[in-house]
Design an enzyme around this catalytic site. Structure first.
Site, PDB file in Angstrom:
ATOM      1  N   GLU A   6       0.839  -1.209   0.000  1.00  0.00           N
ATOM      2  CA  GLU A   6       0.000   0.000   0.000  1.00  0.00           C
ATOM      3  C   GLU A   6       0.871   1.255   0.000  1.00  0.00           C
ATOM      4  O   GLU A   6       0.458   2.303  -0.484  1.00  0.00           O
ATOM      5  CB  GLU A   6      -0.877   0.047   1.258  1.00  0.00           C
ATOM      6  CG  GLU A   6      -1.986  -0.963   1.301  1.00  0.00           C
ATOM      7  CD  GLU A   6      -2.653  -1.030   2.675  1.00  0.00           C
ATOM      8  OE1 GLU A   6      -3.808  -1.458   2.731  1.00  0.00           O
ATOM      9  OE2 GLU A   6      -2.028  -0.669   3.694  1.00  0.00           O
ATOM     10  N   ASP A 191     -12.000  -3.320  -2.873  1.00  0.00           N
ATOM     11  CA  ASP A 191     -13.030  -4.359  -3.024  1.00  0.00           C
ATOM     12  C   ASP A 191     -14.387  -3.817  -2.612  1.00  0.00           C
ATOM     13  O   ASP A 191     -14.475  -2.920  -1.784  1.00  0.00           O
ATOM     14  CB  ASP A 191     -12.655  -5.576  -2.168  1.00  0.00           C
ATOM     15  CG  ASP A 191     -12.411  -5.186  -0.714  1.00  0.00           C
ATOM     16  OD1 ASP A 191     -13.361  -5.244   0.069  1.00  0.00           O
ATOM     17  OD2 ASP A 191     -11.264  -4.801  -0.375  1.00  0.00           O
TER      18      ASP A 191
HETATM   19  N1  SAH Z   1      -4.875 -10.934   1.466  1.00  0.00           N
HETATM   20  C1  SAH Z   1      -4.023  -9.854   1.806  1.00  0.00           C
HETATM   21  C2  SAH Z   1      -4.336  -9.366   3.178  1.00  0.00           C
HETATM   22  C3  SAH Z   1      -4.949  -8.009   3.155  1.00  0.00           C
HETATM   23  S1  SAH Z   1      -5.933  -7.699   4.531  1.00  0.00           S
HETATM   24  C4  SAH Z   1      -2.598 -10.297   1.687  1.00  0.00           C
HETATM   25  O1  SAH Z   1      -2.350 -11.457   1.872  1.00  0.00           O
HETATM   26  O2  SAH Z   1      -1.726  -9.482   1.389  1.00  0.00           O
HETATM   27  C5  SAH Z   1      -6.646  -6.211   4.156  1.00  0.00           C
HETATM   28  C6  SAH Z   1      -5.876  -4.952   4.441  1.00  0.00           C
HETATM   29  O3  SAH Z   1      -6.448  -3.998   3.589  1.00  0.00           O
HETATM   30  C7  SAH Z   1      -6.069  -4.418   5.855  1.00  0.00           C
HETATM   31  O4  SAH Z   1      -4.948  -3.687   6.289  1.00  0.00           O
HETATM   32  C8  SAH Z   1      -7.323  -3.540   5.737  1.00  0.00           C
HETATM   33  O5  SAH Z   1      -7.211  -2.301   6.424  1.00  0.00           O
HETATM   34  C9  SAH Z   1      -7.496  -3.287   4.248  1.00  0.00           C
HETATM   35  N2  SAH Z   1      -8.762  -3.768   3.644  1.00  0.00           N
HETATM   36  C10 SAH Z   1      -8.973  -3.800   2.314  1.00  0.00           C
HETATM   37  N3  SAH Z   1     -10.218  -4.257   2.054  1.00  0.00           N
HETATM   38  C11 SAH Z   1     -10.803  -4.542   3.238  1.00  0.00           C
HETATM   39  C12 SAH Z   1     -12.094  -5.051   3.611  1.00  0.00           C
HETATM   40  N4  SAH Z   1     -13.026  -5.360   2.714  1.00  0.00           N
HETATM   41  N5  SAH Z   1     -12.337  -5.255   4.923  1.00  0.00           N
HETATM   42  C13 SAH Z   1     -11.414  -4.946   5.846  1.00  0.00           C
HETATM   43  N6  SAH Z   1     -10.185  -4.463   5.549  1.00  0.00           N
HETATM   44  C14 SAH Z   1      -9.869  -4.241   4.262  1.00  0.00           C
END
Ligand code: SAH
Length: 234
Positions: A6, A191
């Site tokens: 990010e 998303d």
């Molecule tokens: N799958 C990813 C993990 C990302 S978790 C990986 O393996 O790299 C999501 C991160 O993005 C968190 O820091 C959160 O703040 C943000 N985020 C993005 N979409 C989100 C959603 N729908 N719900 C909660 N957090 C979300």
């Protein structure tokens, strides 16, 4: 910020340089200068046990506290990606500025006084004029420690009127409130929670694009904030 992916576009644009962190915490700090202002980009860093970015509320609290203690910033921005909703007009790549307050949606404590404590409802800087001038969306940001949205979460979110869902903002705002530091969240949508495609799949597809959008708009927000006295904003 929670994730390295990010932040990378922002760090490049700022030509930010590494600042010594605060061992043994995994935080990764970078500094940059912009129009005479000192910026600190504070990442939560990688979890030593699991080797992944330290997302979620706990790491965000530690990092925020350490940063405020050391640097006494004029303002703290929780910046990152987030989920949005079609039903609120959200689109992938939208950048939202927090409005009114930030809340938690996964701290359900049905005891007198504790319901409100769980939700938090922490204040945010009032930046409606800025958002209008920069053409950014605004709304309530809601935080929880899961990427998905459970049915009880959904009910809490409907009740709060939140339009942006992340995993850090409310916990950063909690620390800022304790430390009397002004707070705002800036979140780029990776998303749409109410889309039929699984959230994780959307997140992975859109992370690079949303992080670029985040960097672009964050720089516009920073440039808007720099010449202004904080007293003018509240
Ligand atoms: N799958 C990813 C993990 C990302 S978790 C990986 O393996 O790299 C999501 C991160 O993005 C968190 O820091 C959160 O703040 C943000 N985020 C993005 N979409 C989100 C959603 N729908 N719900 C909660 N957090 C979300």
């Amino acid at each position: 910020m929670a994730m390295e992916a990010e932040a990378s576009s922002l760090l490049d644009s700022l030509s930010a340089v590494v600042v010594h962190g605060t061992p043994p915490l995994s935080v990764k700090w970078f500094s940059a200068e912009r129009h005479g202002a000192e910026l600190l980009v504070a990442l939560n860093g990688r979890d030593r046990r699991f080797g992944v970015d330290s997302i979620g509320t706990d790491a965000a609290v530690l990092n925020t506290y350490a940063v405020i203690e050391r640097f006494h910033p004029d303002v703290v921005v929780s910046a990152g990606t987030a989920g949005g909703w079609r039903r609120s007009g959200g689109e992938i790549g939208d950048v939202y500025v927090s409005d009114r307050h930030v809340v938690h949606h996964d701290r359900r404590i049905d005891l007198p006084g504790f319901s409100e404590y769980g939700i938090g409802r922490y204040p945010v800087l009032s930046l409606q004029n800025m958002a209008a001038q920069l053409g950014l969306k605004i709304g309530i940001v809601t935080t929880g420690n899961s990427l998905d949205e459970s049915e009880p979460d959904r009910r809490m979110i409907m009740a709060s009127g939140a339009v942006v869902k992340d995993m850090e903002a409310a916990s950063v705002a909690y620390v800022c409130l304790q430390m009397s530091t002004p707070f705002v969240a800036v979140k780029a949508v990776t998303d749409l929670v109410d889309d039929h495609t699984p959230t994780a799949e959307q997140f992975n597809t859109n992370l690079t694009m949303a992080s670029r959008r985040l960097s672009e708009e964050l720089l516009r927000v920073i440039d808007w904030l720099i010449p202004r006295e904080l007293a003018q904003l509240d």
